[in-house]
Design an enzyme around this catalytic site. Structure first.
Site, mmCIF file in Angstrom:
data_model
loop_
_atom_site.group_PDB
_atom_site.id
_atom_site.type_symbol
_atom_site.label_atom_id
_atom_site.label_comp_id
_atom_site.label_asym_id
_atom_site.label_seq_id
_atom_site.Cartn_x
_atom_site.Cartn_y
_atom_site.Cartn_z
ATOM 1 N N ASN A 113 0.874 -1.011 0.130
ATOM 2 C CA ASN A 113 -0.342 0.265 0.387
ATOM 3 C C ASN A 113 0.601 1.546 -0.201
ATOM 4 O OD1 ASN A 113 -2.225 2.089 0.438
ATOM 5 N ND2 ASN A 113 -2.588 1.213 2.385
ATOM 6 N N ARG A 115 -2.608 -2.291 -3.784
ATOM 7 C CA ARG A 115 -3.659 -1.167 -3.253
ATOM 8 C C ARG A 115 -3.462 0.083 -4.310
ATOM 9 N NH1 ARG A 115 -5.388 3.204 1.158
ATOM 10 N NH2 ARG A 115 -7.377 3.383 -0.155
ATOM 11 N N HIS A 164 -12.845 2.810 -0.583
ATOM 12 C CA HIS A 164 -12.287 1.763 0.577
ATOM 13 C C HIS A 164 -13.316 0.691 0.101
ATOM 14 C CE1 HIS A 164 -13.390 4.855 3.624
ATOM 15 N NE2 HIS A 164 -11.261 5.232 3.316
ATOM 16 N N ARG A 212 -11.965 15.432 6.506
ATOM 17 C CA ARG A 212 -12.825 15.638 5.642
ATOM 18 C C ARG A 212 -14.113 16.760 6.368
ATOM 19 N NH1 ARG A 212 -11.002 10.681 2.531
ATOM 20 N NH2 ARG A 212 -8.679 11.418 2.444
ATOM 21 N N GLU A 265 -7.926 -5.235 5.074
ATOM 22 C CA GLU A 265 -8.206 -4.729 3.288
ATOM 23 C C GLU A 265 -6.794 -5.702 2.977
ATOM 24 O OE1 GLU A 265 -8.590 -0.554 4.509
ATOM 25 O OE2 GLU A 265 -9.027 -0.496 3.179
#
Ligand code: AMP
Length: 407
Positions: free
Chosen positions: A10, A93, A182, A243, A386
């Site tokens: 990742n 990823r 995601h 955010r 993940e």
């Protein structure tokens, strides 16, 4: 092919996270992190082999090439070197796959070019992902490298959910639509939720709430995503750590015209200085809860705004799905914060949604139900994974025949 190990990478702009997973049994052989890449002598490497002590050092790691070489050296020390014939694939990823990549994909020059072409819609992520892929290719040019896209799970969204209501020609000219992110987590968690219920994913409708520092909700009907809260970029939707999530887009024109701010300044405001951080100065839910319990009003308002938005999405996706079998909480906040789970579902008994406070308070690493035994809709805490999902998809792609975890 004889190897059974997959290295999952990742790659971010200043960090690389990695895991080496043995797909025969699904055990993690090593996990690690190289962070603060390119920050002079301050880079940090942390490596943990499955059967040994963590090793950690700081020193100069000037670029991704040096980062992956540092990772390779650490793996070597444990006899898990990248030159091992046991290594079957490297799974990457990749944040943005646009509309073209609906599945994990073996990387070739055309795939690299397409990931590059998508940089305008993922300017922060895709360049770092590309650097990671190219560096890994240079270390093991003979090995299959697989891209697993954050957007792929959401490509099943119908046009009614994926399109913004703006002029179609303008939208298409700039590839403006809702892509969602995601996806690897939403795919894994919705499947694990079905498994927890003892049912096939095709028979189950799930609302997945991925609540980490970034946060997104998705509506999954029979294993396929039909709506998700993030959009063209990860900015849309829930209130997140830094955010804003949903907002009247006219706020942006107002800040430009009246506030004299530039597009870049507003970008930074909405992505880095908003959400929980903007509302109360903290983005860690543990700290926010501590402040709420101590009577801090700003923290309490931030928590209430976070929960209000979450509740709106639960209601919206309930309506989108029509029938809901389970609501699944995942990621850092979703897995660990009992107060968030309780508050998000408070007052929704009319929808068949309730949390058993005793079960909700129990901590644990395993997927578990937290709804009362007689609840109409199951409420679950499902730890996301993940890396395992990327490894599983990568291994399946390069070696479909003998993947014991896919059965
Ligand atoms: P993630 O992005 O999934 O790694 O989630 C990171 C976020 O999870 C942190 O910013 C915290 O807000 C939250 N978090 C992690 N551990 C806990 C905990 N024990 N209780 C509440 N929130 C937590």
């Amino acid at each position: 092919m004889s190897g059974s190990r997959v290295l999952v990478l990742n790659s971010g702009s200043s960090s690389v996270k990695y895991q080496l997973i043995d797909m025969r049994g699904g055990s993690r052989l090593a996990v690690g992190l190289v962070e603060r890449i390119g920050e002079g002598g301050g880079s940090r490497v942390k490596h943990t082999p499955a059967d040994g002590e963590s090793r950690e050092w700081t020193g100069p790691v000037p670029d991704h090439d040096a980062a992956l070489k540092a990772m390779a050296a650490e793996l070597d020390r444990d006899g898990l070197g990248l030159d091992s014939p046991e290594l079957a694939a490297i799974g990457h990823r990749v944040v943005h796959g646009g509309l073209r990549f609906t599945e994990p994909t073996v990387i070739d020059d055309a795939v690299l070019a397409e990931i590059e072409r998508l940089i305008p819609v993922a300017p922060l992520h895709n360049p770092a992902n590309l650097t990671g892929i190219r560096t890994a290719q240079s270390l093991r040019p003979d090995l299959p490298q697989v891209a697993v896209f954050d957007t792929a799970f959401h490509t099943t969204m119908p046009e009614s959910a994926a399109r913004y209501a703006i002029d179609v020609e303008t939208a298409d000219a700039h590839r403006i639509r809702r892509y969602g992110f995601h996806g690897t987590s939403h795919a894994y968690v919705s499947r694990e939720t079905a498994r927890l219920l003892g049912r096939a994913p095709e028979d189950v409708n799930v609302i997945v709430l991925h609540l980490g520092n970034g946060a997104s909700a998705s509506a999954v009907r029979g294993g396929r995503c039909v709506d998700t809260s993030m959009g063209l970029t990860p900015l849309e939707g829930l209130v997140m750590g830094t955010r804003s999530g949903d907002m009247d887009p006219a706020v942006i024109f107002h800040l430009m015209r009246v506030g004299g701010m530039s597009a870049d300044e507003i970008d930074t405001l909405l992505n880095k200085r908003s959400g929980l951080t903007g509302l109360c100065g903290d983005n860690d839910m543990r700290e926010i809860r501590r402040r709420v319990d101590a009577g801090d009003e700003r923290a309490a308002l931030a928590f209430d705004i976070y929960i209000h938005r979450l509740k709106k999405y639960i209601g919206a996706y309930y309506a989108v799905l029509g029938r809901v079998d389970a609501v699944a909480f995942t990621a850092g906040v979703g897995e660990n914060s009992a107060p968030v789970r309780e508050a998000a579902l408070a007052g929704l008994e009319g929808l068949g949604l309730a949390v058993d406070s005793g079960l909700n308070a129990v901590r644990g690493d395993a997927a578990r139900l937290i709804s009362p035994a007689d609840a109409r809709v199951a409420v679950a805490v499902v730890p996301t994974d993940e890396e395992m999902e990327i490894a599983t998809q990568s291994y399946a792609l390069v070696n479909e025949e003998c993947n014991p975890l896919l059965t």
